[in-house]
Design an enzyme around this catalytic site. Structure first.
Site, PDB file in Angstrom:
ATOM      1  N   SER A 148      16.555 -20.791  35.303  1.00 34.92           N
ATOM      2  CA  SER A 148      14.962 -20.802  34.754  1.00 34.92           C
ATOM      3  C   SER A 148      14.295 -21.669  34.827  1.00 34.92           C
ATOM      4  O   SER A 148      15.133 -23.314  35.167  1.00 34.92           O
ATOM      5  CB  SER A 148      14.605 -20.370  32.963  1.00 34.92           C
ATOM      6  N   LYS A 149      12.786 -22.057  34.188  1.00 37.25           N
ATOM      7  CA  LYS A 149      12.039 -23.237  34.351  1.00 37.25           C
ATOM      8  C   LYS A 149      12.513 -24.288  33.014  1.00 37.25           C
ATOM      9  O   LYS A 149      13.337 -25.498  33.696  1.00 37.25           O
ATOM     10  CB  LYS A 149      10.504 -23.079  33.797  1.00 37.25           C
ATOM     11  N   ARG A 150      13.165 -23.572  32.317  1.00 40.62           N
ATOM     12  CA  ARG A 150      14.093 -24.083  30.876  1.00 40.62           C
ATOM     13  C   ARG A 150      15.532 -24.973  31.953  1.00 40.62           C
ATOM     14  O   ARG A 150      15.665 -26.337  31.187  1.00 40.62           O
ATOM     15  CB  ARG A 150      14.613 -23.460  30.147  1.00 40.62           C
TER      16      ARG A 150
END
Ligand code: GLU
Length: 505
Positions: free
Chosen positions: A262-264
């Site tokens: 994910s982006k995170r």
């Protein structure tokens, strides 16, 4: 005519999964001589992040994924930002109300929260506004029509929700996943139109795909659960005949296969997840493939293989070759594990394919910055040697400096082990030989070295390690004649002298 769209929401930088979605759409469009459209889905004003749209455009540009239509490219189905299409959505929500497929709901967020809480206490943690619970809520299905009119006239806040049938099997055929079937009893009455006068993603997406004449919806698997709702919206709006075909792409997984990348994940896992560097409003910087020295062609090639492969051994594909080979039917159902080592491998392959002359030009520029100037013949000689070991152009620049600058540190262990006995005397004699012969081209250096070894009747081991350590400080690097040629006879002799002063034998 194939028409596909990439429809990101500008809620932050596009991560590589998003780029892959854009890429697959692009490849599919180009393969079929169709159009690739960029549409910015910015109906959720609360999640809007300044700079995100620009970032999306720049990332696509860097990758060579060029939209035929979009906010910048223009086109006859614009505008291509949903916020600029605001005025056209309401009529469709109204149409759904008129046909009995949608209704007004006046429940406040406190009331909804309260409902959820109560349900949780009675053992139903996943309360939903659906065909059963809506009977007990404040909406145009339960309130007397006079009250509904009164509330609407008074401007009471409301949302418009889809009215789903209680039990109905919704089926559609997904190009990647095959037949998908979901019963409406497992779905909820999603909001289509919000109290702020904006449509939600679901309504805007369907209206835009229809009015933009989209033929195929190619998007991430996270949208699969929304697809049955979308199918029903097409049906209720009377657009089923021209409903696009769906293709839901497999998830991108973390390298260990545990969960979605994910982006995170940012740089947390030791590699960038974004195509370009991104700085948040708080000043946090996330690295990008571009700034890390990746060729966009290598990045694209790597992404193409995350969930698809041509079914042959071939791995290196230009964009053109990808267009020819791409087939949505060959996209895998299973999640695609991201492999950072493989990503570097792709870059290395593309580095090897670079034209030596242009790499020489870029190396010359970088050396100029270090106040080093090297003749063209030496530059050209150096490039293939550097290329052999490098993954990035920067590695080549670093390795070139390592050769061109006299070593300051020496691998002392190797010196002790490999430079002993009469090796000092041999090395000094070789320096003398160089001075008297002053070889000029790489072959000359090779001859001088070989002739020296032969004349003295010694093995290469008597001179090789000492010479290498003197020239580079370590046991690694290109061949000795290559190094000597690039730095020149004079510098070679100077390095030998310095080495011998430091390590007298
Ligand atoms: N706006 C959605 C997103 O950000 C688009 C989903 C779709 O392609 O339908 O991913």
């Amino acid at each position: 005519m194939v028409r596909v769209r990439f429809a990101p929401s500008p809620t932050g930088p596009l991560h590589m999964g998003g780029v892959r979605t854009a890429l697959y759409n692009y490849l599919f469009a180009k393969k079929h001589g169709g159009q690739f459209i960029l549409r910015i889905e910015d109906t959720d004003q609360t999640r809007y992040v300044p700079g995100a749209e620009d970032y999306i455009q720049k990332s696509m540009e860097w990758c060579g994924i060029t939209p035929d239509e979009g906010p910048v490219a223009g086109g006859e189905y614009g505008p291509y930002r949903q916020s600029e299409r605001k005025a056209m959505y309401r009529q469709y929500a109204d149409k759904l109300i008129e046909s009995g497929h949608a209704y007004y709901a006046f429940d406040t967020s406190e009331e909804l929260e309260d409902m959820r809480e109560r349900a949780k206490k009675s053992g139903f943690p996943n309360w939903q506004y659906n065909s059963i619970t809506r009977d007990r809520m404040k909406n145009s299905l339960t309130l007397p029509s006079a009250e509904v009119s009164k509330r609407l006239e008074a401007g009471d806040p409301y949302v418009i929700r889809i009215k789903l049938p209680r039990e109905e099997e919704v089926k559609f055929e997904d190009i990647v996943r095959g037949w998908v079937s979901v019963n409406t009893r497992n779905m909820d009455d999603k909001v289509l139109f919000k109290s702020d006068g904006m449509p939600t993603y679901h309504l805007a997406n369907i209206v835009d795909d229809h009015t933009m004449k989209i033929t195929h919806v190619i998007r991430g698997e996270e949208w699969l659960p929304s697809a049955p709702l979308h199918v029903l919206l097409y049906r209720y709006l009377g657009w089923e005949d021209t409903m696009p075909q769906f293709a839901h792409l497999p998830l991108l997984l973390k390298p260990d296969g545990n969960g979605k990348l994910s982006k995170r994940d940012g740089d947390r896992l030791g590699f960038p997840v974004f195509p370009l560097q991104w700085t948040t409003a708080e000043g946090d910087v996330y690295s990008g493939y571009k700034e890390n020295g990746y060729f966009p062609e290598a990045f694209v090639n790597m992404l193409a293989f995350l969930g698809w492969n041509p079914g042959t051994e071939q791995e290196i594909f230009s964009m053109r070759a990808l267009v020819d080979a791409f087939d949505l039917k060959k996209v895998n159902k299973a999640g695609a594990r991201f492999d950072f080592e493989k990503t570097k491998w792709f870059n290395q392959q593309y580095l090897r394919m670079q034209d030596n002359a242009s790499l020489a030009t870029s190396l010359a520029t970088s050396l100029e910055g270090e106040n080093i100037s090297l003749g063209q013949d030496k530059l050209i000689h150096l490039i293939p040697l550097l290329k052999e070991r490098a993954v990035f152009v920067n590695d080549m620049h670093r390795d070139a400096l390592d050769i061109l600058r006299a070593p300051e540190e020496f691998d002392e262990k190797s010196v002790q082990k490999r430079y002993k006995g009469d090796a000092g005397e041999v090395l000094a004699a070789f320096a003398q030989e160089l001075e008297s012969q002053s070889p000029e081209n790489a072959d000359d250096f090779d001859h001088v070295l070989k002739a020296f070894i032969e004349a003295r009747g010694i093995g290469f081991g008597k001179i090789g390690p000492g010479l290498r350590l003197a020239l580079t400080g370590s046991m690694a690097g290109p061949s000795l004649p290559d190094i000597m040629f690039v730095i020149g006879a004079e510098e070679t002799v100077a390095r030998i002298h310095r080495f011998q002063e430091k390590f007298p034998l």
